[in-house]
Design an enzyme around this catalytic site. Structure first.
Site, PDB file in Angstrom:
ATOM      1  N   ASP A 117       9.817  -1.425  34.595  1.00 30.63           N
ATOM      2  CA  ASP A 117       8.719  -1.728  34.840  1.00 30.63           C
ATOM      3  C   ASP A 117       8.681  -2.998  35.809  1.00 30.63           C
ATOM      4  O   ASP A 117       9.250  -4.055  35.568  1.00 30.63           O
ATOM      5  CB  ASP A 117       8.052  -2.238  33.539  1.00 30.63           C
ATOM      6  CG  ASP A 117       6.650  -2.696  33.584  1.00 30.63           C
ATOM      7  OD1 ASP A 117       6.212  -2.873  34.831  1.00 30.63           O
ATOM      8  OD2 ASP A 117       5.816  -2.526  32.439  1.00 30.63           O
ATOM      9  N   SER A 152      -0.394  -2.901  28.130  1.00 26.98           N
ATOM     10  CA  SER A 152      -0.683  -3.383  29.511  1.00 26.98           C
ATOM     11  C   SER A 152      -1.560  -4.471  29.538  1.00 26.98           C
ATOM     12  O   SER A 152      -1.477  -5.497  28.642  1.00 26.98           O
ATOM     13  CB  SER A 152      -1.077  -2.147  30.334  1.00 26.98           C
ATOM     14  OG  SER A 152      -1.034  -2.457  31.881  1.00 26.98           O
ATOM     15  N   HIS A 178       6.017   1.345  34.521  1.00 29.20           N
ATOM     16  CA  HIS A 178       5.105   0.565  33.767  1.00 29.20           C
ATOM     17  C   HIS A 178       4.147   1.701  32.655  1.00 29.20           C
ATOM     18  O   HIS A 178       4.004   1.511  31.548  1.00 29.20           O
ATOM     19  CB  HIS A 178       4.081  -0.214  34.411  1.00 29.20           C
ATOM     20  CG  HIS A 178       3.084  -0.789  33.681  1.00 29.20           C
ATOM     21  ND1 HIS A 178       3.221  -1.960  32.705  1.00 29.20           N
ATOM     22  CD2 HIS A 178       1.689  -0.739  33.637  1.00 29.20           C
ATOM     23  CE1 HIS A 178       1.957  -2.281  32.151  1.00 29.20           C
ATOM     24  NE2 HIS A 178       1.122  -1.417  32.673  1.00 29.20           N
TER      25      HIS A 178
END
Lengths: 366, 366
Positions: free
Chosen positions: B312, B145, B345
């Protein structure tokens, strides 16, 4: 306020689905074109959460409407052929009775004493308005976004009242992602101290909550793909930037701020909360023993056009497919159009070329 | 606070990319496994915005870490082979110097006097910590991330410091959709009167702003698909519902509230603002004359694994493809894995089976 707006007084008392009733309530509507002698060319538009009944300019109010490019002589919704009606949802403050209206029993605004609102109530009120014009059967019922859900309720609850249907960027039930987004919008308003359990006034008004709710709305109404092309990482000019810590720096932030500023103070916060929750509550499967398909199969019409867009994260394409399948299983002749417009849920307001082709084509073949 | 945590004092002054510098700053880190005599088995993990350095249990702190199922003897990141380091980002309040830390020049917390933070600063601080352990070259750098963006900065700014790279659910630059989400999260905090330009205390603390920011985060970290299966339209039991107007009614609302309650008061709001904006600012194209590809081509490593997930919405799969293409164009042997995990995500924290297979497989072949 538009002089073109007309008002229909609902029968009194007007009983609400979840209990309670309204006395002396009305809905606002506007019309374009001429009703035929046979009263067989009427087309009703049910709107999304925030638009008014002013879908297009007309003689009395020449200002552009929210679907201006779609409605008019020779346009996709051709007012030289159709008698077009657009109704403001019951519960919306754009002219219809809503939480900001005066409760005749008290002489004070309803605020949170307004009864629970459902999209079935919106449908019933709209149907009563249509029949008051002497129209027993709509040639076509168009529902966009939230209005698409109201339209499903309208057709299911009033069998035989609709010949054909155009479903635009909507859903047969609220799914948890959409519920989560709307819940957070409502929370931003509820937690704004100026909301004050619905007892705000012009001095102390929940501007911040409404602004955050609107920005979250706009984020989910558009699409990442569109914004990559439109905003990329373009910065604001230095003089446009906010002079405060963590202030706006990118164009996309200023775009959201513009949307919020145009919305705040033009839509009553309590009305917004009621309509938002009504959207969460809508579920056609309530009419099908828990099955969306069985619920949709209770709707009997001749033909339908169902449009959705692949970039819509709020009402995903799979939900449009469900509507198309259900109406077809119920016996309708259904055309399903899946668009790739980059604008997300709002494509029906922006990608006029593709929506015109689909809607105009469908209507011209009726 | 974990006793397993170690601290590395950054060189003083530590100059920041956008100006200003820190004096007497440090970063917190934890380790697992044993550094080989050749110091060639070190693996560094750079984290997302909110996790600490406690990625897994260890002897001193046996509480489970945020990537517990991924790290340990015999697991995908096998601590019987690798010396694993996880560092808390500079600017995060999970042990590293951050806006809540005391400014030695004043004896008061930095708050908004903390200098502008960029992910390049996070990368520099992490690199300094690694070299302090006598490690000239990481066997593998893993970034998840936001940490994936920090990892790109690390490799570009410190040529020759990394042999192989695993890129997890990240991006080579912040796109406008992600910027819009983060901007709205920051705005929810900024507009909370208790934020008070960063001068909050325990009595007057921006709980509401942080709660809204966290909920918006969780909505964008997961996916609509997952929630359709997980929550559908399940209601809360009546006794679980909020007893207030427009209170929670659906399970998905209570799920978000639980996430918010676990987050608020465990993450310093000013630190959150700094890290959030650092994410918006990150753009590898700054190093490639405006081209993402050219920026990535300045990173020279032997091998890479690039993982992304189709659900995502914050770091879309196309951005992982860009990273894979760029690293390959720069000469690395790149494996690209596109997963269909429904969790969005956050899949890297949840779909351990698929992420383990990809990451474990890649590391076992080194």
């Amino acid at each position: 306020m538009s002089d073109a707006r007309q008002y229909f007084q609902l029968p009194t008392p007007f009983a609400m689905k979840r209990g309670g009733s309204l006395h002396g309530a009305h809905v606002a509507y506007e019309t374009w074109g001429t009703l035929s002698a046979e009263r067989d060319n009427a087309l009703l538009i049910l709107t999304g959460l925030s638009p008014s009944a002013h879908a297009a300019a007309n003689d009395i109010d020449p200002s552009p409407g929210w679907w201006e490019e779609m409605i008019g002589p020779g346009k996709a919704i051709d007012t030289s052929r159709w008698f077009v009606i657009c109704v403001n949802s019951l519960g919306s403050d754009k002219g219809s009775t809503c939480p900001a209206s005066i409760d005749p029993a008290t002489g004070e605004p309803y605020r949170l004493t307004f009864p629970d609102l459902s999209l079935e109530d919106v449908a019933h009120a709209s149907h009563a308005m249509v029949t008051s014009l002497g129209i027993d059967k709509l040639a076509c019922l168009i529902g966009c976004s939230m209005g698409g859900m109201s339209a499903l309720a309208y057709m299911l609850l009033h069998p035989g009242s609709v010949r054909t249907h155009i479903s635009v960027d909507t859903a047969p039930q609220a799914q948890p992602f959409a519920i989560a987004i709307r819940s957070l919008q409502r929370e931003a308003i509820r937690l704004d101290p100026h909301w004050n359990d619905g007892q705000y006034d012009n001095e102390r008004y929940p501007d911040i909550g409404m602004s955050i709710a609107r920005k979250l709305g706009v984020i989910t109404y558009r699409s990442a793909m569109e914004w990559n092309g439109r905003f990329a990482r373009i910065r604001l000019d230095p003089e446009q930037r906010e002079d405060q810590p963590f202030g706006f720096e990118f164009q996309v932030e200023s775009y959201l701020e513009g949307h919020a500023q145009r919305f705040v103070r033009t839509f009553d916060p309590n009305s917004y909360l009621y309509l938002s929750r009504a959207s969460d509550w809508f579920d056609i499967s309530e009419y099908g023993n828990g099955s969306v398909l069985e619920g949709l199969k209770r709707i009997h019409i001749e033909q339908a056009l169902v449009i959705g867009v692949s970039t819509d994260i709020l009402f995903p394409l799979e939900q449009q497919e469900q509507i198309a399948e259900g109406l077809e299983a119920a016996g309708a002749n259904v055309q399903f159009v899946a668009l790739d417009s980059p604008q997300g849920h709002d494509a029906f307001l922006v990608d006029i070329e593709n929506y015109s082709r689909a809607i105009g084509g469908f209507l011209s073949r009726l």
